[in-house]
Design a protein around this motif. Structure first.
Motif, PDB file in Angstrom:
ATOM      1  N   LEU A  60       1.600   6.749  -6.725  1.00  0.00           N
ATOM      2  CA  LEU A  60       0.511   7.656  -7.124  1.00  0.00           C
ATOM      3  C   LEU A  60       0.882   9.107  -6.847  1.00  0.00           C
ATOM      4  CD1 LEU A  60      -2.877   6.121  -5.895  1.00  0.00           C
ATOM      5  CD2 LEU A  60      -2.050   6.349  -8.248  1.00  0.00           C
ATOM      6  N   ARG A  65       0.820  -1.210   0.000  1.00  0.00           N
ATOM      7  CA  ARG A  65       0.000   0.000   0.000  1.00  0.00           C
ATOM      8  C   ARG A  65       0.853   1.259   0.000  1.00  0.00           C
ATOM      9  NH1 ARG A  65      -3.067  -1.999   4.121  1.00  0.00           N
ATOM     10  NH2 ARG A  65      -4.694  -3.311   3.229  1.00  0.00           N
ATOM     11  N   ALA A  66       1.925   1.240   0.791  1.00  0.00           N
ATOM     12  CA  ALA A  66       2.790   2.426   0.855  1.00  0.00           C
ATOM     13  C   ALA A  66       3.480   2.639  -0.491  1.00  0.00           C
ATOM     14  CB  ALA A  66       3.822   2.263   1.972  1.00  0.00           C
ATOM     15  N   GLU A 121       7.938   1.922  -0.998  1.00  0.00           N
ATOM     16  CA  GLU A 121       7.785   2.455   0.354  1.00  0.00           C
ATOM     17  C   GLU A 121       9.059   3.104   0.867  1.00  0.00           C
ATOM     18  OE1 GLU A 121       8.776  -0.545  -0.154  1.00  0.00           O
ATOM     19  OE2 GLU A 121       9.891  -1.354   1.562  1.00  0.00           O
ATOM     20  N   HIS A 155       2.311   1.718  -3.441  1.00  0.00           N
ATOM     21  CA  HIS A 155       1.266   2.192  -4.334  1.00  0.00           C
ATOM     22  C   HIS A 155       0.991   3.678  -4.087  1.00  0.00           C
ATOM     23  CE1 HIS A 155      -2.496   2.341  -6.543  1.00  0.00           C
ATOM     24  NE2 HIS A 155      -3.170   2.642  -5.443  1.00  0.00           N
ATOM     25  N   ALA A 156       0.869   4.043  -2.812  1.00  0.00           N
ATOM     26  CA  ALA A 156       0.560   5.438  -2.473  1.00  0.00           C
ATOM     27  C   ALA A 156       1.689   6.365  -2.926  1.00  0.00           C
ATOM     28  CB  ALA A 156       0.335   5.571  -0.960  1.00  0.00           C
TER      29      ALA A 156
END
Lengths: 465, 482, 129
Positions: A364, A357-358, A431, A360-361
């Motif tokens: 983005l 998730r990190a 990340e 991906h974030a």
């Protein structure tokens, strides 16, 4: 003498026990004219202190960089425990676990790895590793052709890593296997199931489906897996294991799931290290187990009924089947799998999902920041995982050089692999990057692109007047 | 106890992963997984203790004598590991520009040069990631060479019957058929059989020398002439290069193409199964076909060569420059040995093998080739022991584990019944070899006095003999939550 | 006992039994399973497949070895013993009951060219040395 423990007295006693007078006699079966030509150009030996100094100097020369390149090899934080344990001598200096009773540590670890990897892939069976992701894809192509029995054509989308496609070609080309290339949607950046229809009449053994693809874009994997099965082909998935913490596992794609999953295990605790060693993973549905290359560990019991682990289904392998083996692979990437297993155990499902998730974030956030720069735009509209393609208003190579002068490795220039994309750059953020890193990159790119654009547009104006 | 059995829902070493990212991101619902993967939920200490405990169930070079024939289990120097893991080497991305990796590339270029020199070949590629991949690359180059000359009728590779299984498997992956050549009573390739097997269909001969039978092919020069006269090429399987490093070079023996197992001869770790590295060396006529990438040097600057530089290359075998970290370890090892150190590798490996062979023979063991000199390894056969006592090579191997030595290679090569292939390597001391002989003597006595002790061995390992048949008939390849 | 007189044999260690309906039943001999050891996997040929005499048509595996089964005569596979896929140990328990497939011979005359029990016994003996 480096690493040779013999004293002069040892040597005398040993030669006497053998019944020879000198080392010379030990080589008396070797034709005289073949001996002793080893080259003067080999430099003299270095002490450990000297070689330490040499290697530190060379490492320092390579420097440290703020890296935004992905393209198949991804920078992630590796917890300290991973390599401290993996390089314990008992793992580091053990052989392939053929003597099971003397190798339960490695064997149990591999059994745990197989369980973790099979679950990540959503398939029933995995092997204990192949060399890397690219060669694993080549093995998957060979495996699909064996399993299919009649067809010898495999459809590989252009969105699969271009270097991996080259590797597949090298490895399968002498076996009469034809590789076809499927185009991608130039707007979305992924394969369109509709665009595969022109291959429908071909007798296909398999369709390869990457997730995410080389552009970082998510493919319509359900539709693609179903398309493969509807056309009598196997579905081979190419996946990133960290992404699988979030993404639907290949075994659940479409109505029936992908048949084979492969990928590079490097993101799971293996350092970038100029390209290796990494490891390739491969998972498949149970019915294909005996077509799988590489070692497999199984659980069994010992003579006292205690559980234990052993290499199994070895009749697939070269040391038994010889010319009829599923592959020639023998040595694999065991130590990297050791590290990956420890990595996955340390992070657990929640930790691995946080890494995904990190990443991906951050990707983005970076894509958004960079696309705000005048003239810079995202090349594709499709959803991404942790990597994206940007179009620059100026040639990529000089921009990358200017970024490098600021300590930034800005991404991979796609000019050679995808000339149709123009001035395109593949950028990744994991990340490991923080807000300051992203801002630093964006500021520098804005400055560099701005400077290069300005004189050019200025130079164009007079010709219009 | 498996790591999964330590798992407790909700346990998580939060400090090892990043802070939770805000928001849901932009991944469409249809792409998300419904169930989390089956990874254990354990603490950092659980993990450290569990895998440290598992490591202690292994035999390894660092803990035990490991005389595994044809595997060259010699000491893996710690400096090689420490220096290959310097932070700048670990952090470098493989697609980073060449000018950000000059230190690394200089090591790789020098390793190419060193390997050329010690093997007597004209050019070397570091790309293959293991011995078997080196074999694949070597045979693919043989095929590319014949094809480039329009010599398309050569469709057969010759392999001695004592060869490693990878040889025939690699040849088949390159689209060749395989013909096996018999071995004579003294352990040499049967030269008459070779002479009658070659012809216009022969693409090449793959040979390990010294062979897997632990002897030097005395007829190597004649064999080379036979194959070359028939238009075939000669492939050297470097599995046993440790036997000749510093004494004899494959290039001088007439080989056209070779691979080197750096995880054997250049002492990089076996890692419980890998990674290895299998660089290939060639003479001038095969050089254009070498796998990519190669490392080139001009005016002190190093760069990787790709397709555009080498249009005739067989291509790439992996996504990057081979197993770079393994190559670095081998480079560091080679620099520590230097010319003098390398010259001593074969000499002391051969000394140790011949000493051990002589002592075991005195202890009553039967040699497979009693009239031959050992190379860096030798074969004993327990056929007589089996007939007298019922004790097999497998029983002896398992009993050795109880005595604190890893078992030698068993039942290979296939044509020698009840065999043990023993390779002590140069890094073992006389004291270790003497202890091994003492253990073997004890086992020989036990075989007569109490064969059941051997039949049921091992007794002291973490598990006793495992049921391989059950494992294969009812494959349990992953853990299932009870 | 280990080489029944009522069967025919091949040099590659298959046994062949002539059935009343003109088909031939094929399995592997006692000697073959003894050499292989505990059989762990078996893949009989697909029903309907046409075989040439001597063609590899099935695979049998033990823990430490693998062997191919060769078609003793030319013909079409009319039945395969799927039970063996689940219970490969039956090959060791009673190799002459554990048949692998039935073949409808293209040329019934080929049966005559196979070995009788005495001739096969010699092949098996020679194999042990």
């Amino acid at each position: 003498m480096p690493f040779i423990p013999h004293t002069e007295e040892d040597v005398r006693e040993m030669l006497a026990a053998i019944g020879v007078g000198s080392f010379e006699e030990l080589f008396d079966e070797v034709p005289r004219e073949l001996r002793g030509r080893v080259g003067a150009s080999v430099p003299p030996g270095l002490t450990e202190m000297e070689v330490t100094r040499l290697m530190h100097r060379r490492a320092e020369r390579d420097g440290s960089w703020l890296n935004f390149i992905g393209a198949g090899a991804y920078e992630h934080h590796i917890p300290a425990a991973v390599w401290q344990i993996a390089t314990r001598g008992e793992f580091y200096s053990a052989y392939t676990p053929y003597q099971a009773e003397a190798s339960q540590g490695t064997l149990q670890l591999l059994f745990e790895y197989q369980t973790m990897m099979a679950s990540l892939a959503g398939l029933e069976v995995t092997n204990a590793s192949l060399y890397d992701g690219a060669s694993a894809l080549a093995e998957a192509v060979l495996m699909a052709v064996r399993a299919h029995k009649s067809a010898r054509r495999v459809l590989i989308p252009a969105t699969v890593n271009p270097v991996w496609r080259k590797v597949v070609r090298t490895i399968v080309r002498n076996q009469g296997i034809e590789l076809l290339e499927a185009p991608y949607c130039s707007a979305a950046g992924h394969t369109l199931p509709g665009a595969l229809e022109k291959f429908a009449a071909q007798d296909l053994a398999a369709l390869v489906v990457p997730q995410p693809n080389f552009f970082g874009v998510l493919e319509p994997v359900d539709e693609l897996a179903d398309w493969a099965h509807a056309h009598g082909a196997l579905a081979i998935s190419v996946v990133n294991p960290v992404a699988l913490a979030l993404l639907k596992p290949p075994g659940q794609w479409g109505a029936d799931g992908a048949d084979i999953a492969v990928g590079d295990g490097q993101p799971l605790g293996v350092p970038l290290a100029s390209g290796g060693p990494y490891f390739g993973f491969m998972a498949c549905r149970r019915a294909l187990t005996r077509q799988m290359p590489g070692r497999i560990v199984g659980e069994t019991v010992d003579t006292d009924g205690r559980p234990g682990y052993t290499l199994t289904l070895q009749a697939r392998e070269q040391h038994i089947r010889r010319s009829k083996a599923t592959s020639n692979i023998c040595t694999n990437q065991g130590l990297m799998v050791t590290a990956a297993t420890i990595y996955m155990a340390l992070l657990g499902p929640a930790g691995l999902a946080r890494v995904a998730r990190a990443s991906h974030a951050n990707a983005l956030a970076l894509a958004t920041k960079l696309a705000e720069i005048e003239g810079v735009a995202r090349a594709f509209s499709g959803p991404i995982f942790h990597e994206t393609v940007l179009r620059l208003p100026v040639p990529v190579a000089p921009v990358m050089r200017a970024l490098k002068a600021q300590g930034i490795l800005g991404g991979l220039n796609l000019k050679h692999a995808y000339p149709e994309l123009g001035d395109a750059l593949l950028v990744c953020a994991t990340e490991t990057k923080n807000e300051q890193d992203l801002a630093f990159y964006a500021e520098n790119l804005a400055r560099i692109v701005g400077k290069r654009q300005a004189p050019r547009s200025g130079a164009l104006k007079p010709t219009n007047s | 106890m498996l790591i999964f059995e330590l798992s407790r829902p909700g346990r998580h070493s939060k400090g090892l992963s990043p802070h939770a990212a805000p928001g849901q991101g932009a991944i469409p619902e249809k792409h998300l997984r419904a169930q989390p993967p089956l990874l254990p939920e354990v603490s950092e200490l659980d993990v450290v203790r569990h895998y440290t405990g598992l490591s202690q169930k292994n035999f390894s070079i660092d803990t035990h004598f490991y005389p595994l024939g044809s595997c060259t289990m010699k000491y893996n120097p710690r400096a090689c590991n420490a220096l290959a893991m310097l932070p700048q080497f670990l952090a470098r991305h493989p697609a980073a520009p060449d000018d950000t990796g000059q230190g690394f590339l200089e090591c790789m270029f020098e390793l190419q040069e060193l390997l050329k020199e010690v093997t007597g070949m004209e050019a070397v590629s570091l790309a293959p990631m293991a011995g078997a991949q080196g074999e694949f690359a070597g045979v693919a180059m043989i095929r590319a060479y014949h094809d480039s000359r329009g010599d398309a009728g050569r469709r057969e590779i010759l392999v001695p019957d004592a060869a490693h299984g990878t040889n025939p498997a690699s040849a088949v992956m390159c689209g060749y058929t395989v013909r096996e050549i018999a071995t004579d009573a003294e352990g040499n390739v049967d030269i008459a059989a070779l002479g009658s097997a070659v012809g216009p269909h022969t693409a090449g001969l793959m040979l390990t020398n010294p062979s897997t039978l632990g002897v030097f092919e005395r007829g190597i020069l004649e064999m080379g002439t036979i194959v070359h006269d028939a238009g075939g090429l000669l492939y050297y399987d470097g599995a046993n290069l440790n036997a000749i490093l510093g004494e004899v070079r494959p290039g001088d023996m007439g080989f056209d193409v070779i691979h080197i197992n750096l995880h054997k001869t250049f002492s990089t770790p076996h890692g419980g199964g890998g990674p290895g590295a299998g660089p290939v060396g060639v003479n001038a006529r095969l050089a254009p076909f070498l796998p990519l990438p190669l490392v080139a040097e001009a005016k002190g600057a190093y760069r990787l060569l790709g397709d555009a530089d080498r249009p005739l290359s067989i291509g790439r075998l992996g996504a990057q420059l081979g197993n770079a970290g393994v190559l670095l370890r081998a480079y560091i090892y080679a620099r520590m040995l230097g010319l003098e150190g390398m010259r001593r590798v074969a000499a002391f490996a051969t000394l140790n093998a011949n000493y051990l062979m002589a002592e075991l023979r005195k202890a009553g063991f039967e040699l497979a080739f009693p009239r031959r000199r050992a190379s860096h390894e030798f074969l004993i056969t327990l056929q007589g022991l089996k007939q007298r006592t019922g004790v097999t090579a497998m029983d002896v191997a398992k009993r050795l584990l109880d005595k604190g030595a890893h078992a030698p290679t068993t039942y290979f090569p296939l044509m020698v019944p009840e065999c043990l292939l023993i390779e002590p390597t140069e890094t073992e001391s006389k004291r270790t070899l003497d202890a091994f002989v003492a253990a073997m003597k004890e086992i020989l006595a036990e075989a007569s006095e109490n064969p059941a002790l051997l039949k049921n061995a091992p007794h002291t390992t973490p598990v006793r003999r495992l049921d391989d048949v059950k494992a294969a008939r009812e494959p349990r390849l992953t853990w299932k939550s009870p | 006992m280990t080489t029944p007189d009522n069967l025919k044999y091949t040099k590659t260690h298959e046994w062949v039994k002539a059935e009343a309906d003109g088909t031939l039943t094929v399995g592997i001999t006692f000697h073959a399973q003894d050499m292989l050891g505990d059989v762990v996997f078996l893949q009989p040929p697909e029903v309907g497949r046409t075989l040439r005499k001597g063609e590899e048509c099935a695979v049998i595996e033990s823990v430490k070895a693998a062997a191919d089964i060769y078609a003793p005569v030319s013909g079409e596979v009319v039945a395969a013993n799927q039970e063996l896929a689940d219970k490969p140990e039956k090959v060791n328990q009673d190799p002459y009951a554990a048949w692998m497939f039935r073949i409808k011979p293209a040329d019934p005359g080929e049966l005559g060219a196979l070995l009788d029990a005495a001739a096969y016994q010699e092949v098996a003996e020679a194999d042990k040395h």
